[in-house]
Scaffold this motif. Structure first.
Motif, mmCIF file in Angstrom:
data_model
loop_
_atom_site.group_PDB
_atom_site.id
_atom_site.type_symbol
_atom_site.label_atom_id
_atom_site.label_comp_id
_atom_site.label_asym_id
_atom_site.label_seq_id
_atom_site.Cartn_x
_atom_site.Cartn_y
_atom_site.Cartn_z
ATOM 1 N N SER A 57 0.856 -1.184 0.000
ATOM 2 C CA SER A 57 0.000 0.000 0.000
ATOM 3 C C SER A 57 0.888 1.228 0.000
ATOM 4 C CB SER A 57 -0.892 -0.005 1.242
ATOM 5 O OG SER A 57 -0.138 0.302 2.383
ATOM 6 N N GLY A 58 0.361 2.321 -0.487
ATOM 7 C CA GLY A 58 1.128 3.562 -0.496
ATOM 8 C C GLY A 58 1.188 4.153 -1.882
ATOM 9 N N PRO A 59 1.888 5.311 -2.022
ATOM 10 C CA PRO A 59 1.986 5.957 -3.331
ATOM 11 C C PRO A 59 2.749 5.075 -4.310
ATOM 12 C CG PRO A 59 3.259 7.146 -1.682
ATOM 13 C CD PRO A 59 2.562 6.057 -0.967
ATOM 14 N N GLN A 60 2.295 5.056 -5.535
ATOM 15 C CA GLN A 60 2.838 4.108 -6.508
ATOM 16 C C GLN A 60 4.304 4.352 -6.808
ATOM 17 O OE1 GLN A 60 0.392 3.642 -10.078
ATOM 18 N NE2 GLN A 60 1.395 1.663 -10.300
ATOM 19 N N CYS A 61 4.756 5.612 -6.636
ATOM 20 C CA CYS A 61 6.178 5.879 -6.883
ATOM 21 C C CYS A 61 7.031 5.000 -5.967
ATOM 22 C CB CYS A 61 6.488 7.347 -6.655
ATOM 23 S SG CYS A 61 5.933 7.980 -5.072
ATOM 24 N N ASP A 62 6.658 4.963 -4.694
ATOM 25 C CA ASP A 62 7.436 4.176 -3.730
ATOM 26 C C ASP A 62 7.199 2.684 -3.869
ATOM 27 O OD1 ASP A 62 7.212 6.625 -1.024
ATOM 28 O OD2 ASP A 62 8.695 6.338 -2.599
ATOM 29 N N THR A 63 5.950 2.278 -4.078
ATOM 30 C CA THR A 63 5.669 0.843 -4.157
ATOM 31 C C THR A 63 6.326 0.241 -5.394
ATOM 32 O OG1 THR A 63 3.576 1.200 -5.299
ATOM 33 C CG2 THR A 63 3.484 1.008 -2.910
ATOM 34 N N ALA A 64 6.185 0.912 -6.530
ATOM 35 C CA ALA A 64 6.765 0.380 -7.764
ATOM 36 C C ALA A 64 8.286 0.346 -7.672
ATOM 37 C CB ALA A 64 6.323 1.229 -8.951
ATOM 38 N N ASN A 65 8.860 1.458 -7.220
ATOM 39 C CA ASN A 65 10.311 1.549 -7.083
ATOM 40 C C ASN A 65 10.867 0.446 -6.193
ATOM 41 O OD1 ASN A 65 12.503 2.927 -7.948
ATOM 42 N ND2 ASN A 65 12.282 4.650 -6.548
ATOM 43 N N PHE A 66 10.255 0.294 -5.039
ATOM 44 C CA PHE A 66 10.749 -0.679 -4.069
ATOM 45 C C PHE A 66 10.567 -2.109 -4.560
ATOM 46 C CE2 PHE A 66 12.271 -2.039 -0.108
ATOM 47 C CZ PHE A 66 11.496 -3.095 0.328
ATOM 48 N N SER A 67 9.382 -2.427 -5.048
ATOM 49 C CA SER A 67 9.122 -3.819 -5.440
ATOM 50 C C SER A 67 9.975 -4.219 -6.635
ATOM 51 C CB SER A 67 7.643 -4.033 -5.756
ATOM 52 O OG SER A 67 7.259 -3.226 -6.839
ATOM 53 N N GLU A 68 10.170 -3.312 -7.576
ATOM 54 C CA GLU A 68 11.024 -3.644 -8.729
ATOM 55 C C GLU A 68 12.470 -3.835 -8.293
ATOM 56 O OE1 GLU A 68 10.377 -0.651 -11.719
ATOM 57 O OE2 GLU A 68 8.261 -1.183 -11.886
ATOM 58 N N TYR A 69 12.929 -2.980 -7.385
ATOM 59 C CA TYR A 69 14.283 -3.103 -6.850
ATOM 60 C C TYR A 69 14.480 -4.466 -6.187
ATOM 61 C CZ TYR A 69 18.253 -2.093 -3.744
ATOM 62 O OH TYR A 69 19.440 -2.138 -3.058
ATOM 63 N N ILE A 70 13.518 -4.851 -5.353
ATOM 64 C CA ILE A 70 13.597 -6.147 -4.665
ATOM 65 C C ILE A 70 13.571 -7.286 -5.672
ATOM 66 C CG2 ILE A 70 12.393 -7.713 -3.091
ATOM 67 C CD1 ILE A 70 13.708 -5.493 -1.613
ATOM 68 N N GLN A 71 12.656 -7.189 -6.628
ATOM 69 C CA GLN A 71 12.493 -8.281 -7.584
ATOM 70 C C GLN A 71 13.763 -8.497 -8.398
ATOM 71 O OE1 GLN A 71 9.550 -7.805 -10.752
ATOM 72 N NE2 GLN A 71 8.689 -9.765 -10.114
#
Lengths: 202, 204
Positions: A57-71
């Motif tokens: 949950s949260g703003p897509q800038c942070d969620t997308a950035n973080f999840s792609e980085y992790i992936q």
């Protein structure tokens, strides 16, 4: 001091529960800012790999950035070491990344990580916006948690089947539709088990 | 609400005759909402040394992992165990390093030194230490904890008496605090070994 604290949105509903050999995760599909709804079909549950679900949950800038980085880092680990990261390892890796970023440039994201491993079975991890990590049987993020944790306390038990878990999720959605101020018409539900990830109809 | 009270918690460490005990609650909350009842706040550093950390949960985890790392590094370099007093000094130093951007934690150190004499210390979030011979407390209900410990503590308790005393102090204090409780764990450290027990208390 309060005015300087960043405004943490809690409008996204992410919920998840463990069952017998699977983890079921549901999220609302609204993408909005302030009073404007951008989309009612946003998928907030990322499929990290064929055995893990990442609900954010949260703003897509942070969620997308973080999840792609992790992936991408998970894929790199797999290439380097010829083995996949377990759910436990992934959760702790995420936590460490969030904790390091907390005092540099924080990610404003709440996370539920659900996965199925051969040895450990099904597991669900709750990570809050300040990167506190805890392993749970069920979890909810957002304002919805005030309503849904009670539903889970009552309805969840050890060893639920997929149908029973889906029933519980339906009860959660019904509760939100009755009592939650924000209208969230669409929900997306995914299940991860030994056979991989699949979409489920409400 | 203060950042040290965001997640909630309570820790006591108490000395007995050639033994120490450390007790902590196991609640993890997000302000008024309880998220988990099995959140670990007491960490084993080595067979005769435990550290309890309360405060912001993310820093509790980060700090305990950091200290574990530093202990392991010390053990590899020096080829010996770290004494409790040394560990406490290390912890103080680590906390003060972050003086202007601290870890929001209040750690408590409990152990037996090389002569099996009890050692206790506690510090605030920037590492101001205090070392006592009876008990130390930390958390969101410290007034309750101080009151209970001051009343019920007596010197030179046996391990069983110590366990009973520290458990009652913790449970009674947490019952009057909304942010602490929801389960408790008590560890008693003696020269012979370590015993860890879960307490049955009010789950509210």
């Amino acid at each position: 001091e309060n005015s300087k604290r960043a405004i943490i949105q809690k409008m996204d509903t992410i919920l998840a529960l463990k069952g017998d050999g699977f983890v079921m995760m549901a999220a609302d599909c609204s993408s909005a800012r302030s009073i404007l709804v951008f989309s009612q079909t946003q998928d907030k549950i990322k499929v990290l790999d064929d055995s893990k679900l990442l609900g954010q949950s949260g703003p897509q800038c942070d969620t997308a950035n973080f999840s792609e980085y992790i992936q991408k880092n998970m894929t790199l680990y797999e290439l380097n070491n010829n083995m996949k990261l377990s759910t436990h390892a992934t959760a702790h890796y995420m936590r460490r990344e969030l904790a390091t970023a907390l005092r540099k440039g924080p990610y404003q994201t709440n996370i539920l990580l659900g996965g199925y491993d051969e040895k450990a079975g099904e597991s669900l991890y709750f990570i809050d916006v300040y990167s506190a990590l805890v392993k749970v049987n069920f979890g909810v993020h957002g304002h919805a948690s005030n309503f849904l944790l009670s539903v889970f306390d009552r309805e969840w038990k050890e060893g639920l089947s997929v149908d029973q878990a889906l029933d519980v999720v339906r009860k959660c959605v019904a509760e939100l539709r009755t009592r939650f101020l924000i209208a969230q018409p669409n929900f997306i539900i995914k299940v991860v088990d030994a056979n991989g990830v699949r979409l489920v109809e409400l | 609400m203060s950042i040290l009270q965001y997640n909630g918690g309570a820790i006591i460490a108490m000395t007995g005759k050639d033994c120490v005990a450390i007790a902590s609650d196991t609640r993890l909350g997000l302000q008024q909402q309880t998220v988990a009842c099995d959140f670990q706040k007491g960490f084993k550093m080595n067979d005769k040394l435990y550290m309890g950390v309360t405060g912001l949960a993310t820093d509790v985890m980060t700090l305990s992992q950091l200290l574990k790392f530093r202990m392991n590094l010390y053990k590899l370099r020096e080829d010996r165990e770290m004494k409790p007093a040394v560990f406490s000094a290390l912890l103080t130093s680590i906390l003060y390093e972050k003086r202007f951007g601290p870890y929001f934690t209040e750690p408590v150190v409990a152990g037996l030194d090389e002569n099996n004499q009890p050692f206790l210390s506690a510090m605030d979030l920037i590492g101001a230490p205090v070392s006592t011979s009876d008990f130390v407390v930390a958390g969101t209900c410290t007034p309750n904890l101080y009151g209970m410990c001051e009343t019920m503590y007596r010197p030179d308790m046996s391990p069983d008496e110590l366990f009973e005393t520290i458990s009652q102090c913790l449970l009674a204090s947490c019952d009057r605090d909304a942010l602490s409780g929801w389960g408790a764990v008590v560890t008693v450290i003696t020269p012979e070994g370590v015993t860890t027990r879960k307490l049955k208390g009010r789950m509210d």
